[in-house]
Every structure is written in C-alpha cells, then in structure tokens.
Design a protein around this motif. Structure first.
Motif, PDB file in Angstrom:
ATOM      1  N   GLY A 142      38.211   0.927  27.099  1.00 42.63           N
ATOM      2  CA  GLY A 142      39.079   1.505  26.317  1.00 42.63           C
ATOM      3  C   GLY A 142      40.549   0.564  26.413  1.00 42.63           C
ATOM      4  O   GLY A 142      41.285   0.443  25.443  1.00 42.63           O
ATOM      5  N   TYR A 143      40.668  -0.056  27.551  1.00 40.78           N
ATOM      6  CA  TYR A 143      41.948  -0.912  27.574  1.00 40.78           C
ATOM      7  C   TYR A 143      41.789  -2.321  26.620  1.00 40.78           C
ATOM      8  O   TYR A 143      42.917  -2.592  26.381  1.00 40.78           O
ATOM      9  CB  TYR A 143      41.921  -1.824  28.987  1.00 40.78           C
ATOM     10  CG  TYR A 143      40.828  -2.531  29.166  1.00 40.78           C
ATOM     11  CD1 TYR A 143      40.731  -4.075  28.990  1.00 40.78           C
ATOM     12  CD2 TYR A 143      39.639  -2.382  29.895  1.00 40.78           C
ATOM     13  CE1 TYR A 143      40.050  -4.920  29.178  1.00 40.78           C
ATOM     14  CE2 TYR A 143      38.508  -3.322  30.019  1.00 40.78           C
ATOM     15  CZ  TYR A 143      38.781  -4.724  29.789  1.00 40.78           C
ATOM     16  OH  TYR A 143      37.603  -5.612  29.839  1.00 40.78           O
ATOM     17  N   LEU A 144      40.690  -2.419  25.970  1.00 43.11           N
ATOM     18  CA  LEU A 144      40.852  -3.394  24.862  1.00 43.11           C
ATOM     19  C   LEU A 144      41.453  -2.845  23.481  1.00 43.11           C
ATOM     20  O   LEU A 144      41.972  -3.573  22.615  1.00 43.11           O
ATOM     21  CB  LEU A 144      39.369  -3.790  24.576  1.00 43.11           C
ATOM     22  CG  LEU A 144      38.691  -4.784  25.388  1.00 43.11           C
ATOM     23  CD1 LEU A 144      37.280  -4.726  25.318  1.00 43.11           C
ATOM     24  CD2 LEU A 144      39.480  -6.103  25.498  1.00 43.11           C
ATOM     25  N   GLY A 145      41.796  -1.596  23.753  1.00 39.45           N
ATOM     26  CA  GLY A 145      42.562  -0.809  22.171  1.00 39.45           C
ATOM     27  C   GLY A 145      41.200  -0.515  21.500  1.00 39.45           C
ATOM     28  O   GLY A 145      40.095  -0.345  21.893  1.00 39.45           O
ATOM     29  N   LEU A 146      41.845  -0.055  20.117  1.00 47.00           N
ATOM     30  CA  LEU A 146      40.799   0.540  19.357  1.00 47.00           C
ATOM     31  C   LEU A 146      39.906  -0.767  18.452  1.00 47.00           C
ATOM     32  O   LEU A 146      40.580  -1.437  18.122  1.00 47.00           O
ATOM     33  CB  LEU A 146      41.472   1.341  18.417  1.00 47.00           C
ATOM     34  CG  LEU A 146      41.815   2.755  18.630  1.00 47.00           C
ATOM     35  CD1 LEU A 146      42.478   3.622  17.472  1.00 47.00           C
ATOM     36  CD2 LEU A 146      40.713   3.321  19.140  1.00 47.00           C
ATOM     37  N   PRO A 147      38.740  -0.608  18.364  1.00 44.92           N
ATOM     38  CA  PRO A 147      37.890  -1.586  17.752  1.00 44.92           C
ATOM     39  C   PRO A 147      38.222  -1.395  16.362  1.00 44.92           C
ATOM     40  O   PRO A 147      38.494  -0.208  15.771  1.00 44.92           O
ATOM     41  CB  PRO A 147      36.438  -1.357  18.345  1.00 44.92           C
ATOM     42  CG  PRO A 147      36.371   0.150  18.627  1.00 44.92           C
ATOM     43  CD  PRO A 147      37.786   0.568  19.218  1.00 44.92           C
ATOM     44  N   TYR A 148      38.119  -2.601  15.568  1.00 45.74           N
ATOM     45  CA  TYR A 148      38.111  -2.205  14.055  1.00 45.74           C
ATOM     46  C   TYR A 148      37.062  -1.723  13.467  1.00 45.74           C
ATOM     47  O   TYR A 148      36.771  -1.335  12.308  1.00 45.74           O
ATOM     48  CB  TYR A 148      38.772  -3.579  13.244  1.00 45.74           C
ATOM     49  CG  TYR A 148      37.807  -4.618  13.362  1.00 45.74           C
ATOM     50  CD1 TYR A 148      36.928  -4.523  12.039  1.00 45.74           C
ATOM     51  CD2 TYR A 148      37.629  -5.694  13.998  1.00 45.74           C
ATOM     52  CE1 TYR A 148      36.070  -5.803  12.109  1.00 45.74           C
ATOM     53  CE2 TYR A 148      37.010  -6.595  13.908  1.00 45.74           C
ATOM     54  CZ  TYR A 148      36.192  -6.632  12.809  1.00 45.74           C
ATOM     55  OH  TYR A 148      35.237  -7.941  12.743  1.00 45.74           O
ATOM     56  N   TYR A 149      35.855  -1.744  14.200  1.00 45.58           N
ATOM     57  CA  TYR A 149      34.479  -1.682  13.693  1.00 45.58           C
ATOM     58  C   TYR A 149      33.719  -1.104  14.746  1.00 45.58           C
ATOM     59  O   TYR A 149      33.853  -1.548  16.100  1.00 45.58           O
ATOM     60  CB  TYR A 149      33.953  -2.682  12.994  1.00 45.58           C
ATOM     61  CG  TYR A 149      32.403  -2.650  12.506  1.00 45.58           C
ATOM     62  CD1 TYR A 149      32.133  -1.884  11.571  1.00 45.58           C
ATOM     63  CD2 TYR A 149      31.468  -2.912  13.450  1.00 45.58           C
ATOM     64  CE1 TYR A 149      30.864  -1.871  11.009  1.00 45.58           C
ATOM     65  CE2 TYR A 149      30.041  -2.552  13.331  1.00 45.58           C
ATOM     66  CZ  TYR A 149      29.698  -1.930  12.006  1.00 45.58           C
ATOM     67  OH  TYR A 149      28.417  -1.718  11.613  1.00 45.58           O
ATOM     68  N   GLN A 150      32.967  -0.059  14.684  1.00 44.71           N
ATOM     69  CA  GLN A 150      32.224   0.668  15.712  1.00 44.71           C
ATOM     70  C   GLN A 150      30.667   0.878  15.145  1.00 44.71           C
ATOM     71  O   GLN A 150      30.686   1.562  13.837  1.00 44.71           O
ATOM     72  CB  GLN A 150      32.988   1.643  16.287  1.00 44.71           C
ATOM     73  CG  GLN A 150      33.038   1.850  17.695  1.00 44.71           C
ATOM     74  CD  GLN A 150      33.824   2.839  18.335  1.00 44.71           C
ATOM     75  OE1 GLN A 150      34.119   3.676  17.538  1.00 44.71           O
ATOM     76  NE2 GLN A 150      34.137   2.947  19.581  1.00 44.71           N
ATOM     77  N   GLU A 151      29.919   0.622  15.813  1.00 42.99           N
ATOM     78  CA  GLU A 151      28.450   1.218  15.469  1.00 42.99           C
ATOM     79  C   GLU A 151      27.571   1.689  16.816  1.00 42.99           C
ATOM     80  O   GLU A 151      27.589   0.967  17.783  1.00 42.99           O
ATOM     81  CB  GLU A 151      27.688   0.102  14.774  1.00 42.99           C
ATOM     82  CG  GLU A 151      26.347   0.381  14.284  1.00 42.99           C
ATOM     83  CD  GLU A 151      25.543  -0.746  13.653  1.00 42.99           C
ATOM     84  OE1 GLU A 151      26.533  -1.729  13.226  1.00 42.99           O
ATOM     85  OE2 GLU A 151      24.416  -0.691  13.439  1.00 42.99           O
ATOM     86  N   PHE A 152      27.289   3.034  16.610  1.00 48.09           N
ATOM     87  CA  PHE A 152      26.379   3.365  17.525  1.00 48.09           C
ATOM     88  C   PHE A 152      24.939   3.392  17.317  1.00 48.09           C
ATOM     89  O   PHE A 152      24.239   3.447  16.377  1.00 48.09           O
ATOM     90  CB  PHE A 152      26.725   4.832  17.675  1.00 48.09           C
ATOM     91  CG  PHE A 152      27.989   5.289  18.115  1.00 48.09           C
ATOM     92  CD1 PHE A 152      28.184   5.523  19.546  1.00 48.09           C
ATOM     93  CD2 PHE A 152      29.119   5.398  17.400  1.00 48.09           C
ATOM     94  CE1 PHE A 152      29.477   5.895  20.111  1.00 48.09           C
ATOM     95  CE2 PHE A 152      30.341   5.723  17.782  1.00 48.09           C
ATOM     96  CZ  PHE A 152      30.616   6.054  19.138  1.00 48.09           C
ATOM     97  N   LEU A 153      24.458   2.878  18.437  1.00 52.04           N
ATOM     98  CA  LEU A 153      22.850   2.509  18.431  1.00 52.04           C
ATOM     99  C   LEU A 153      22.355   3.702  19.265  1.00 52.04           C
ATOM    100  O   LEU A 153      23.146   4.204  19.837  1.00 52.04           O
ATOM    101  CB  LEU A 153      22.652   1.021  18.781  1.00 52.04           C
ATOM    102  CG  LEU A 153      23.000  -0.116  18.121  1.00 52.04           C
ATOM    103  CD1 LEU A 153      22.695  -1.490  18.585  1.00 52.04           C
ATOM    104  CD2 LEU A 153      22.828  -0.124  16.439  1.00 52.04           C
ATOM    105  N   GLU A 154      20.838   3.479  19.464  1.00 52.30           N
ATOM    106  CA  GLU A 154      20.411   4.547  20.286  1.00 52.30           C
ATOM    107  C   GLU A 154      21.123   4.675  21.445  1.00 52.30           C
ATOM    108  O   GLU A 154      21.580   5.664  21.812  1.00 52.30           O
ATOM    109  CB  GLU A 154      19.011   3.858  20.576  1.00 52.30           C
ATOM    110  CG  GLU A 154      18.163   5.194  21.182  1.00 52.30           C
ATOM    111  CD  GLU A 154      17.544   6.114  20.086  1.00 52.30           C
ATOM    112  OE1 GLU A 154      16.776   6.926  20.380  1.00 52.30           O
ATOM    113  OE2 GLU A 154      18.096   5.861  18.833  1.00 52.30           O
TER     114      GLU A 154
END
Ligand code: GDP
Ligand code: MG
Length: 595
Positions: free
Chosen positions: A425-437
């Motif tokens: 979380g310390y990296l901030g908000l990602p501009y893209y996120q994808e949930f795999l299994e």
C-alpha cells in the motif's frame, strides 16, 4: 541440415523456475555433455562465476544439439535467455532468432511477473509456445493449480501442457519431441543472397569477438566467403572461422539457411557487434533488406568508479577495459574527483548490472573499487532553450541557468499474492489492477530514480520476497531537483554531491549528515559536516576532535617536555587541517554508499 530439420527455440521463465537446469538436462539427454554428477551445481550455460553464485544467467548463450526423431536427425538450437529485469532487452533480441519457445512455470510458485512479460514478448514475436510445468518431483508442487492457471489465465489448451522435472529428467524426452513436432522450421531462402541476424556477441580474448548469428537466407561457406559486412555499423570484416556452439565452439566452416552459429573475424571490439544488426556477404548495401527492430541497450544507472588508491589507477583502468570488452552494454567515460582522484564514470542497465560489475572486477581482477552514489540520467532544460543530459551531479549546471528538470518514468508491474496487497500500500494507488486466482497484478508509474534506491529491498522485505517486478522506462516527466553538496570543514567534497528531489532535500541531507557522522573516523581535529544547496547550509553536524592525551604518561614537574609535546601535537593538527582533508579509506565509502 536442410531448414526443415532445424528448430530454433528459447526457454523462457521467471527467475529460478528452472531454465538453466532444463537447458543442462536437454544437453545431457541429447548426449552433448556427460551426465552431470549428483548435486553438481555447475550449469554449463551459465559460464561466468558471478552467474553461478547468484543463480542467474547474464549473457544469453546458445547450444546446438543433434537429436534423432523417427529415424531422422534434427538440429535443435537452444538459445538461453537471461532471467533478470535488468537484462530484459536481451530476451527480446534472442527471441528474434527463434521460431518457438518453451514457457517454463515452476509448480511450486506458478505464474510470476516475468512469466507474463516473457510470454508477452514471445507472443509479440509470433513464436509457437510450449507451456511446461516444472519441478513436479517436489512435494510442495501444486501441479493442479499451476495447470489451472495456465489454462484459465494464459489461455493454453489443456492437452498442450507438459509436466516435467528438469532435475530428474521426467518427461524431458517428451518435451524434446514436442519441440520437433510443434515448432516451425526457419523459413529462409537458401537460394537468396546470404543475410544473417546478429543476436548476441561475446569477446573471447585473442581471437576477438564471437558473433552469434542466425542465417536468415543463403549460407556462409568459409571456403568461398571471407568477408562479411555489417549493415547498420557499415563495416567490413575478414572471417577466419565459422561454426556452431555446443556450447563449446565447433568449427564447421559452413552455416546454412536457418542455422544458428558463430563467426570469428578481425572484429576486436564488442561495441562493433550491434545486437540486432544484419550481416551480409556480397552485393551493395542498398540491395540488402535489414532485419527490423534494432534497439540499442540503454544505460539507466551511472556511477563513478575509483581505485582504492591512486597507485591502483592503471590496474583498475585495465580491469575495467577488459570487462568492457566482454560487456558492450556498459558505457564508459573518464572522470576526475577532487576527493577521490582519477577515476571512471560508467553506465549500467540497472542496479543488478552494477552489482555484477563490482563483483566481476573483484573476482576476476582482484580489484576493490569505490563506487559513488548511483544516479539516473536527467534531462536538464536550460533557460536558453537548450537541453542537456546530466547523470553526474557534479556536471549539473548552475541553478540560475536551469529552467526545469525532467526524469525518467518507469512503467512498473508488480505481482504479489493477494494477502500482500496491503503490504504494498505504501506505493500508493496503482493505475491498473488485475486479480488473478491468488495473485494480483498492479501497475504503477514510478520514477527511475526511486527504482534504483531502496525500492527493491523494501518491496522484498514487505512482501517476504513474494513480489516480482518488471519495469521499463516509458518517458520523461518534469521534476524538481536540488543539488546537495556535502562540505567537510568548509571544503566541498565532489564525491558527496547528489541530485535529490527538492522537497526531500532537507530530509535526505539530515539523514546523510548523521550517517557521515557515524561512519567517518574521528580525527585529531574537529570536523564540520555541512550540507549545502547553492551555497546555503541546510544542515550541519560536527565530529569532535579526538584528543590524544600525549601527556598522560608524564608525571612530575618537567614542564618543558610537557610543553614541547603539546606544541608538537598542535603542529600535527595544523598540518592536518591545512590539508583540509580527512583520511577516508574505501571502507568508509562502502559504508556510506551502502543503502
Ligand atoms: P533459472 O533461474 O530459471 O535458470 O533456474 P535454475 O535452473 O537455476 O533453477 C533454480 C533452482 O531450482 C535450482 O536450485 C535448481 O536445482 C532447482 N530446480 C530446477 N528444476 C527443478 C526440478 O525440476 N525439480 C527440483 N526439485 N528442483 C529444480
Ligand atoms: Mg539460470
């Protein structure tokens, strides 16, 4: 071998998923190397000592293998690709010499960041991909899950996935068959004018540069062909040896369409071997259709390199030059430092590349060097409209001349198990996120300058080593920089100057001044440590003088002796102060620069 009987392929994988082990196994099974002894960590394709120590493959190496399938002999050319992010451009280039790739996935950890990025590169290059699950011999292997991941996330067909153990050899014979049946043969024109694609090069000593090529069209026959031309470099060379690698050099005198092999010539510098260049034998340059898509390797990290002592300067230069011969991706310049004397400024592909350099110069040449704080390359836009590139804080122009700075921004992909999402979380908000299994992919835009700091270490410790990273510079963005110069007793120390973000300059200076205070050995005189920006002191620390009590052993009233001794000590102090330098040995520098 006619092209129909040739297969050119790579093994692609995330680091530690077993690529080198599989390469060894394939070579062993096809009889090219004698069966490796149990527990033998030696891997034939990883030749450099550092590579073995770190378990990574730095320089892509190739091996040609002859194997029988249905009564026919086939020539398999295995191209080993490097496994670390710093070297991902080498993956691109070696893949261009292939028609297929074995995608190796460790059954104990399944899909990782470099599995994805390498697969993407292979798909971009239109390669036939054979998905393979490795390490199925381990109790901790989760074969079913890895299998499902490959099908559901990477869209492979259930029946095309192989399950192997590169270690025990289980199903490796089936894999060799699949390489022959599934991967297309190289489609060149044997009748056309000879054209070859350079995908790797190595400096091999007295005999110059070994150029690794794939014959796209035509052939080289040393009995007839002696000279060879590089298209982009526009140079001509005289060849004296042509052959295949097993991975030892095996001269054949001939290389036919589709084959992968080497040539030796009077080429002496690895900088002349432009990876991705097209080589041709005859005809005018205009008639040659060069292989597309050449990209030069880009240095990302720059450091000053200094010998421990001035006497070692020549030995150090020699050692660096000889390492440069074997690594065309390091950039080189001379540099001088008031504090450290004569030295060199080198550019590297990334921090791992820099570390490997440090270790190689030590292991292979027995030389310890001082490496100054690494810096990235900034674009400095001047008020007069000019733009200069600055990778050395000491070459940064006067603040009054500067309009604004720009820094490199990386597209950074991080893959972690879901339970670590909070930990990053310390990296901030990602501009893209994808949930795999079970994994999650997050993409960020992160300045390169931050990537070369504590980024990797911090990520590793906050995710217990489970995160994997890929990064690529995608552009430049404006940033605010200040040049912080540390002064010792009023004298600027050029080796201790830094380009830092303006809003972090004070924090950085405080931190670094304390570090200096802790690390610098106490002197006979007090040392004032000051951090300055443009002549303005932003923080200060003092190291107290170490007062040797020279009179301790004296007793009684022999005052003349006592005074003499104190005088002598004063003189000594004065001398030191006049020199204005404190004696710092390289240990101090190592400690200072350690993150
Ligand atoms: P690379 O980074 O992809 O080249 O990975 P390596 O070939 O160096 O393998 C990484 C580690 O995994 C080594 O310690 C290997 O011995 C081990 N390894 C590779 N393949 C297998 C396998 O099939 N089974 C087991 N048990 N270990 C393996
Ligand atoms: Mg390896």
């Amino acid at each position: 071998f006619t092209p129909e009987k040739i297969r050119n392929f790579s093994i692609i994988a995330h680091i530690d998923h077993g690529k080198s082990t599989l390469a060894d196994r394939i070579l062993e099974m096809t009889g090219n190397i004698k069966k490796l002894e149990k527990n033998d960590q030696h891997q034939v394709l990883d030749t450099l000592a550092v590579e073995r120590e770190r378990g990574i493959t730095v320089l892509a190496q190739t091996a040609s293998i002859i194997t029988k399938y249905q009564n026919d002999d086939y020539l398999l050319n295995l191209i080993d690709t490097p496994g670390h992010v710093d070297f991902s451009y080498q993956v691109n280039r070696s893949l261009r010499a292939c028609q297929g790739a074995v995608l190796l996935v460790d059954a104990t950890s399944s899909i990782q960041a470099q599995t994805l990025s390498n697969l993407q590169k292979a798909r971009d290059a239109n390669l036939k991909i054979i998905p393979v699950i490795n390490k199925v011999d381990l109790d901790s292997a989760n074969i079913e899950k890895t299998y499902e991941d490959l099908v559901l996330q990477l869209d492979f067909d259930e029946d095309e996935i192989l399950k192997i153990s590169a270690k025990t050899g289980l199903n490796c014979d089936k894999l060799i068959e699949r390489i022959i049946t599934d991967i297309e043969y190289p489609k060149g024109d044997p009748e056309a004018a000879a054209r070859a694609f350079l995908f790797n090069a190595d400096y091999i000593g007295d005999r110059g540069v070994k150029c690794m090529i794939q014959m796209i069209d035509g052939e080289i026959d040393l009995a007839r062909d002696r000279s060879i031309h590089s298209f982009h470099k526009s140079k001509k060379y005289d060849m004296f040896e042509v052959g295949v690698v097993t991975p030892e050099l095996a001269p054949t005198g001939i290389l036919k369409t589709g084959q992968v092999g080497y040539f030796l010539s009077n080429m002496k510098s690895i900088k002349d071997a432009h990876i991705g260049d097209t080589f041709y034998l005859t005809g005018s340059r205009d008639s040659i259709n060069p292989f597309p898509g050449y990209e030069p390797p880009q240095c990302m990290v720059y450091s000053g390199i200094y010998p421990e002592s001035a006497e070692e300067y020549e030995a150090c230069e020699k050692a660096i030059q000889s390492l440069l011969l074997t690594d065309g991706s390091i950039s080189f310049q001379y540099e001088n430092s008031a504090a450290l004397g004569g030295g060199f400024r080198l550019g590297f592909l990334g921090m791992l590349h820099l570390d490997i350099f440090r270790q190689r110069i030590k292991d292979e040449h027995g030389i310890e060097v001082i490496i100054t704080h690494p810096s990235v390359n900034y674009k400095c836009h001047l008020r007069n409209g000019e733009m200069i590139e600055v990778d050395n804080p000491n070459e940064s122009p006067d603040a009054a001349m500067i309009d604004y700075w720009e820094e490199a921004i990386c597209d950074t992909t991080i893959m972690v198990p879901r339970e670590y999402l909070e930990a990053i979380g310390y990296l901030g908000l990602p501009y893209y996120q994808e949930f795999l299994e079970e994994q999650i992919i997050c993409k960020y835009k992160i300045p390169l300058a931050e990537m070369i700091g504590t980024f990797f270490d911090q990520l590793k410790s906050s995710t217990s080593g489970y995160a994997s990273v890929e990064y690529k510079v995608i552009g430049y963005e404006p940033c605010e920089l200040s040049k912080v110069v540390f002064h010792l007793n009023g004298e600027p120390v050029d080796a201790l100057s830094f380009l830092v973000y303006t809003n972090k300059a004070r924090e950085f200076s405080l931190y670094y001044a304390r570090k200096l205070k802790d690390i610098l050995p106490p002197q006979q005189f007090a040392v004032a440590i000051q951090a300055k920006i443009g002549g303005k002191v932003i923080c200060r620390e003092t190291i107290r003088a170490l007062r040797k009590d020279v009179t301790a052993k004296l007793y009684g009233g022999d005052n003349t002796r006592r005074t003499k001794l104190l005088d002598k000590q004063k003189k000594g102090k004065k001398l030191m102060r006049q020199l204005g330098k404190i004696n710092v040995n390289s240990d101090v520098f190592f400690k200072l620069l350690k993150r």
